[in-house]
Design a protein around this motif. Structure first.
Motif, mmCIF file in Angstrom:
data_model
loop_
_atom_site.group_PDB
_atom_site.id
_atom_site.type_symbol
_atom_site.label_atom_id
_atom_site.label_comp_id
_atom_site.label_asym_id
_atom_site.label_seq_id
_atom_site.Cartn_x
_atom_site.Cartn_y
_atom_site.Cartn_z
ATOM 1 N N UNK A 250 36.722 35.607 41.308
ATOM 2 C CA UNK A 250 36.894 34.269 41.970
ATOM 3 C C UNK A 250 38.867 35.263 41.930
ATOM 4 N N UNK A 251 39.568 35.250 43.317
ATOM 5 C CA UNK A 251 41.254 36.118 43.015
ATOM 6 C C UNK A 251 41.600 33.983 42.569
ATOM 7 N N UNK B 268 45.609 39.611 34.846
ATOM 8 C CA UNK B 268 46.557 39.416 36.359
ATOM 9 C C UNK B 268 46.260 40.650 35.732
ATOM 10 N N UNK B 269 46.375 41.133 37.393
ATOM 11 C CA UNK B 269 47.141 42.058 37.789
ATOM 12 C C UNK B 269 47.657 42.882 38.603
ATOM 13 N N UNK B 270 48.952 43.963 38.536
ATOM 14 C CA UNK B 270 49.775 44.160 39.834
ATOM 15 C C UNK B 270 49.105 44.350 41.182
ATOM 16 N N UNK B 271 47.953 45.323 40.191
ATOM 17 C CA UNK B 271 46.729 45.913 41.857
ATOM 18 C C UNK B 271 46.178 45.951 41.688
ATOM 19 N N UNK B 272 46.024 44.631 42.616
ATOM 20 C CA UNK B 272 44.234 44.583 41.964
ATOM 21 C C UNK B 272 42.943 46.077 43.754
ATOM 22 N N UNK B 273 43.864 46.244 43.888
ATOM 23 C CA UNK B 273 42.822 46.884 44.707
ATOM 24 C C UNK B 273 42.564 48.618 44.325
ATOM 25 N N UNK C 260 43.403 45.121 28.167
ATOM 26 C CA UNK C 260 44.722 46.118 29.031
ATOM 27 C C UNK C 260 44.119 46.727 30.122
ATOM 28 N N UNK C 261 42.920 46.606 30.289
ATOM 29 C CA UNK C 261 42.567 47.557 31.379
ATOM 30 C C UNK C 261 43.206 46.722 32.408
ATOM 31 N N UNK C 262 43.717 47.352 33.341
ATOM 32 C CA UNK C 262 44.698 46.435 34.776
ATOM 33 C C UNK C 262 46.017 45.275 34.164
ATOM 34 N N UNK C 263 45.768 45.399 33.028
ATOM 35 C CA UNK C 263 46.361 43.920 32.754
ATOM 36 C C UNK C 263 46.277 42.791 31.366
ATOM 37 N N UNK C 264 46.792 42.568 30.967
ATOM 38 C CA UNK C 264 46.644 41.015 29.716
ATOM 39 C C UNK C 264 45.231 40.053 30.102
ATOM 40 N N UNK C 265 44.645 40.407 29.467
ATOM 41 C CA UNK C 265 42.753 39.852 29.287
ATOM 42 C C UNK C 265 42.748 38.703 28.474
ATOM 43 N N UNK C 266 41.891 37.324 29.069
ATOM 44 C CA UNK C 266 41.320 36.765 28.224
ATOM 45 C C UNK C 266 40.190 36.710 28.107
ATOM 46 N N UNK C 267 38.875 35.998 27.294
ATOM 47 C CA UNK C 267 37.613 36.533 27.298
ATOM 48 C C UNK C 267 37.101 34.745 26.690
ATOM 49 N N UNK C 268 36.057 34.229 27.237
ATOM 50 C CA UNK C 268 35.719 33.598 26.222
ATOM 51 C C UNK C 268 34.298 33.523 26.876
ATOM 52 N N UNK C 269 33.484 33.286 25.544
ATOM 53 C CA UNK C 269 31.968 33.098 25.190
ATOM 54 C C UNK C 269 31.425 31.987 25.916
ATOM 55 N N UNK C 270 30.751 31.068 26.570
ATOM 56 C CA UNK C 270 30.474 30.272 27.195
ATOM 57 C C UNK C 270 28.950 30.157 26.582
ATOM 58 N N UNK C 271 27.811 28.844 26.375
ATOM 59 C CA UNK C 271 26.815 28.619 26.526
ATOM 60 C C UNK C 271 26.656 26.990 26.936
ATOM 61 N N UNK D 101 47.754 35.700 43.167
ATOM 62 C CA UNK D 101 47.357 36.335 43.528
ATOM 63 C C UNK D 101 46.715 37.189 42.924
ATOM 64 N N UNK D 102 47.890 38.074 42.002
ATOM 65 C CA UNK D 102 47.156 39.038 40.906
ATOM 66 C C UNK D 102 46.472 38.368 39.549
ATOM 67 N N UNK D 103 46.178 37.177 39.321
ATOM 68 C CA UNK D 103 44.580 36.305 38.481
ATOM 69 C C UNK D 103 43.639 36.914 38.955
ATOM 70 N N UNK D 104 42.989 37.548 38.150
ATOM 71 C CA UNK D 104 41.533 37.039 38.700
ATOM 72 C C UNK D 104 40.842 36.862 37.611
ATOM 73 N N UNK D 105 39.488 36.356 37.834
ATOM 74 C CA UNK D 105 38.866 34.894 36.770
ATOM 75 C C UNK D 105 37.540 35.544 37.390
ATOM 76 N N UNK D 106 36.606 36.773 36.556
ATOM 77 C CA UNK D 106 35.266 36.837 36.241
ATOM 78 C C UNK D 106 34.152 36.428 35.205
#
Length: 80
Positions: free
Chosen positions: A37-38, A8-13, A67-78, A43-48
């Motif tokens: 994706x947004x 989540x980021x309050x400043x997407x640009x 913490x870069x740009x806001x709280x982030x979760x990360x999941x490795x997938x197979x 609109x503050x949520x970004x998915x990569x």
């Protein structure tokens, strides 16, 4: 292996400008951006979605990016 990140980021640009400027660091971490994706409703949520070729280096990159740009979760997938 893929890596799915959500933040989540309050400043997407501003976040996107910084994200784009760090392409070399992601490449060195064995990460290739496959999709960004947004959230249509938040609109503050970004998915990569990344292709992750080297999990230890990707994990190191994640520790740096927390913490870069806001709280982030990360999941490795197979593939199942």
């Amino acid at each position: 292996m893929q890596l799915l990140c959500q933040l989540d980021t309050n400043d997407f640009p501003g976040w996107k400008r910084d994200f784009d400027s760090e392409a070399t660091e992601r490449m060195e971490a064995g990460l290739t951006l496959l999709q960004m994706w947004r959230d249509a409703d938040s609109r503050s949520r970004v998915i990569l979605l990344f292709e992750a070729n080297d999990r230890p280096r990707a994990e190191q990159w994640l520790r740096k990016e927390q913490g870069f740009g806001g709280p982030m979760t990360a999941t490795f997938l197979e593939f199942a």
